[in-house]
Every structure is written in C-alpha cells, then in structure tokens.
Write an enzyme that holds these catalytic residues in place. Structure first.
Site, mmCIF file in Angstrom:
data_model
loop_
_atom_site.group_PDB
_atom_site.id
_atom_site.type_symbol
_atom_site.label_atom_id
_atom_site.label_comp_id
_atom_site.label_asym_id
_atom_site.label_seq_id
_atom_site.Cartn_x
_atom_site.Cartn_y
_atom_site.Cartn_z
ATOM 1 C CG HIS A 53 -1.898 -1.134 1.259
ATOM 2 N ND1 HIS A 53 -3.055 -1.175 0.508
ATOM 3 C CD2 HIS A 53 -1.858 -2.292 1.953
ATOM 4 C CE1 HIS A 53 -3.688 -2.325 0.733
ATOM 5 N NE2 HIS A 53 -2.979 -3.020 1.610
ATOM 6 C CG ASN A 126 -7.716 -4.782 0.493
ATOM 7 O OD1 ASN A 126 -6.909 -3.858 0.570
ATOM 8 N ND2 ASN A 126 -7.400 -6.034 0.799
#
Length: 484
Positions: A53, A126
């Site tokens: 990320h 997510n």
C-alpha cells in the site's frame, strides 16, 4: 507582511541563497551551519515507504450515524442517530511502489480512521470483500511474489501464478482482480470493505459477528485495459488528480456504511468458515444493514502530514467492537501497529493524523521523539498500580464478553476442498456476464503469458476445478496470444 525565516531552533536566518565561502571563488566553509542543516535534513526527508500500500491518496471528512444499531453494539458513536465524528481515509494500490501508476490493475486498499469520543477506531480493508489467502503465516511469501524478483528486479508473473496455484483459495480474489472490477476509475467509484469478520456486543453482553461494507454513492466505474493503458501514458497520478480536484470543486464523495450481522449460533451452521478471509457472506441470508454516511469534504493541507503519516491498524478499536477467530485479522492486529513503529517511530500515534481527539492516558515511557511528557494523569505515576488517586486506572466496564474457543492448539492444515471453489464458481458462472467473462479470459491469459508451462498447467488445474468453461476460456485466450 512576510514572516521572518528562522532555523529549526528559532534563530533568524540572514541569507537563504548562497553558501558561506572563503572569498567569492573559494571553498565552502564547514561552519556554514545553515547549509549543513539544509543538506542533512534533505537526506532524511524520506521515511521508509509502506511494505504494501505504498502509493496512496487521502481525504478528511465527517461520519454521521443515520440508523440505530445500538441493539448490536455498546459503541457510543452508534448510540444515537445523528451522532457524528471526524474521519480520515486513505485509499491505495497494494503491490506498486510510491511511483507506481494509479490506474494499474491491482487491489485497492480502503482504510478509514474514525476519531470517536472513545478513541480512534480504524477499519483497514480493501475494495474487495475477500483476500488471496486465509492464514497470515503465508502473507510474507505472498507479498514477495507481488514485489520485484531479486535477480531481475522486475515483477514476476511466474512467481505470482506459481504461488496462487499452490493456494487455490486465492482463485476467488484473482478472479475479481482479473475481472472488469480490477481497475476502478478512481477511489470515488469503488466500494470498500472491512473484509475481515469482526464482532460487536451490546449492553447485555450478547455478541454478534459483523462485516463492514462501504457502499460508494457515486456509482461503480472501472477502466478496461486499453483505457487504463492510454491514461497511464498521459498521467501516473490520475487518482490523486480526480480525488483532489473533486473535493476542491465541492463535489464531495460519499460512502454509506453498512454491516452484515451473523449470530454466534448461525456461524456454527454455515457450510463455509465465516472467519475465512477468502469467503463472502451471502447477502440473501445476511442482508446489508445501513448504519451511516461518510462524506469526504476536505483535502489535507499537508499531504505528508495527514496521508503519508496516517497509520491505520485493526488494533485501534473501541468498546463494543472487537475481533473474531479470523486468522488474518489476528495477525494484522500485531503486524500493522508494528509496521508503523518501524516506519514512523515509537510514538507514531502522537502525530496529527493519528492523534485521537480525546485525552490519552497510558504508561508508555520515553523512546525517540517522545514530546508529550507524562500521560498517566499524575506526574509521579510512571508505573501501575500506584498510590496516586489521580493516575490512570483501567475501566472494567468496557470489558469484552468472553470469546468461546475450543480445540487443541496445533498447526492445522486445511485440506483443499470444494468449499474453496464454490464461491468463485458462482461468481464466474452466475454473476459475471458473457462479455465480461470473455474479457476476464483475455486479461488473465495476458497476465499468464510470461509464465512457464508447468506454472500455467498448475493454474489451469485450479481454474478447471472452479468451472470447466473457466479453464477452457483462458486456455483459448492464451493460445491466441502465444500464436499471435
């Protein structure tokens, strides 16, 4: 009127253009402390990027409770319709580095920090309701397959599909990744999910299992491969441009928070493990229950301070919301906070992005960059228990109900069973339409094209167990690519 430039210690600066030298053409003097300070600070301006990320976009906003769910939880934020709190969100790609293009095919991270009156509550998920694996013991191996090969320093489709073939539970997530949903147009046009199974308990101590869903109010929009490729050729920052531009223009994106609820006794009756991160809960049996609305209406004044320094962790929870036997969640409770300690420092939760809006009292001591001083409620109370009435004490009233567990402690091997193929089979055969199936075949074939024959065959075996048409479709598309 302009302000006077100073050093970091507050002393006024006389010049900010040239170095101090021995004459106009002479060498630089070592005692030019302002030059040394600027160079030394520049060397330290970059903190380690996130292991995953790394590339992200963020915004600030407000959460408002719109529906009463107090029958499920004692969390004060949900005690009354109309309650509000500030929020900070960060959306991200998973595999790419800081310089990766925003519109690459990848799973997107979706994290929200709720600054509640009981402390910070983080939902770290997510844009998909599931994940590639169900056991965190394989998480480091999985992420290594998504990063660069140690010899070529290139992304390795061989490693990706080899790993996925060895973990067939990943086919559900890989199918979503390779489908039309694999490249959202921008953060505003994708859903978000807490993904894991969490728990809630009410004032009576009754526990339920819950899933968190963030339903975007702008509509789902995705790029096809050719559209994304054309966009990346023009800009690598399309998500940041879209998100920042929309908020600056007053077009504030919104998501509705929903929950799915499962009773403890119902969890025992499912033909799948409801704590398995590779599985979804059927909506017809566990319908979405609306909770509240998130509106993001402010771009941070300093991106680094509020987005790069933002540290999300499922360990940040509030009374009334807890964990579950989800193996991935249990591991993330440790690993996320530990990653922040490494990346940002021991006192990362004192940074503006992470600091709660309520008083903080704990017995953590010293460490680098501890600028808060004592936080225990009494200057002499640096340990506990102690004699000082004003010092911080635990509050038994916020205790979580006991979690029922059973079984012998062991490393259990989950035998590969049809349960791992049931949900992706339904996704492939019933949810995805004919045109999207064709695109899925071609997209997956393109991703597999660099792979060796043994890895291809291992993955085809997985696809065949999902649905014979799935294997045949990807085989045919790959044959077209090989013969082109």
């Amino acid at each position: 009127m302009s302000k006077r430039l100073t050093t970091t210690a507050g002393a006024p600066v006389s010049h900010n253009d040239t170095s101090k030298t021995a004459g106009p053409r002479g060498p630089v003097m070592l005692d030019d402390y302002q030059l040394i300070e600027k160079l030394a600070h520049q060397n330290r301006e970059r903190i380690p990027e996130r292991v995953v990320h790394a590339k992200g976009w963020g915004a600030q906003g407000t959460f408002t409770v719109t529906h009463d769910i107090s029958q499920y939880t004692t969390a004060k934020i949900f005690s009354k319709v109309g309650n509000t709190c500030e929020i900070l969100s960060r959306w991200s790609t998973v595999a790419g580095e800081l310089g990766a293009a925003d519109a690459e095919r990848d799973v997107r991270g979706f994290s929200v920090k709720f600054y509640t009156e009981e402390g910070n509550w983080d939902v770290v998920g997510n844009n998909t309701p599931i994940f590639f694996i169900r056991d965190a013991f394989k998480f480091p191996d999985f992420i290594r397959t998504q990063k660069r090969h140690p010899k070529s320093n290139l992304r390795s489709p061989e490693a990706m599909f080899d790993f996925w073939a060895g973990h067939p539970e990943s086919v559900h997530q890989v199918t979503i990744l390779m489908s039309d949903r694999g490249i959202p147009v921008n953060p505003m046009h994708m859903h978000g999910y807490g993904s894991h199974t969490y728990s809630m308990w009410n004032a009576d101590g009754s526990r339920v299992w819950v899933k968190f869903h963030f339903r975007n109010q702008q509509g789902i929009k995705n790029y096809m491969n050719d559209e994304a490729e054309s966009l990346i050729a023009k800009t690598r920052e399309s998500y940041q441009e879209d998100l920042f531009g929309a908020i600056e223009a007053g077009d504030f994106p919104k998501w509705e928070l929903n929950i799915q609820v499962m009773n403890e006794e119902d969890a025992e009756k499912q033909d799948f493990n409801p704590f398995d991160l590779t599985k979804v809960w059927p909506h017809d049996e566990f319908p979405l229950i609306p909770v509240g609305m998130l509106e993001f209406n402010k771009n941070p004044d300093n991106y680094f301070q509020m987005v790069e320094n933002a540290a999300y962790s499922p360990s940040n929870k509030i009374p009334g919301i807890g964990f579950s036997p989800d193996k991935m969640l249990q591991a993330r409770v440790f690993s996320y906070a530990d990653a922040h300690r490494y990346r940002l420092g021991t006192h990362y939760e004192s940074l503006p992005a992470n600091a709660p809006k309520v008083p903080v009292h704990h017995y953590h001591k010293d460490g680098a960059m501890n600028f808060n001083g004592p936080s225990t409620g009494h200057p002499e109370a640096y340990y506990e228990p102690n004699q000082y009435e004003a010092s911080a004490k635990a509050d038994p009233s916020v205790s979580e109900p006991p979690l029922k567990i059973s079984g012998d402690a062991d490393k259990y091997v989950v035998e590969m069973e049809d349960a791992d193929y049931v949900q992706p089979r339904k996704l492939y055969a019933e949810v995805i339409g004919d045109d999207e199936r064709s695109r899925l075949h071609m997209t997956m074939a393109g991703a597999m094209a660099p792979c060796s024959t043994p890895v291809r065959e291992r993955w085809f075996e997985v696809l065949g167990k999902v649905h014979p048409g799935y294997e045949a479709g990807v085989r045919g598309a790959l044959s077209e690519i090989d013969n082109a």
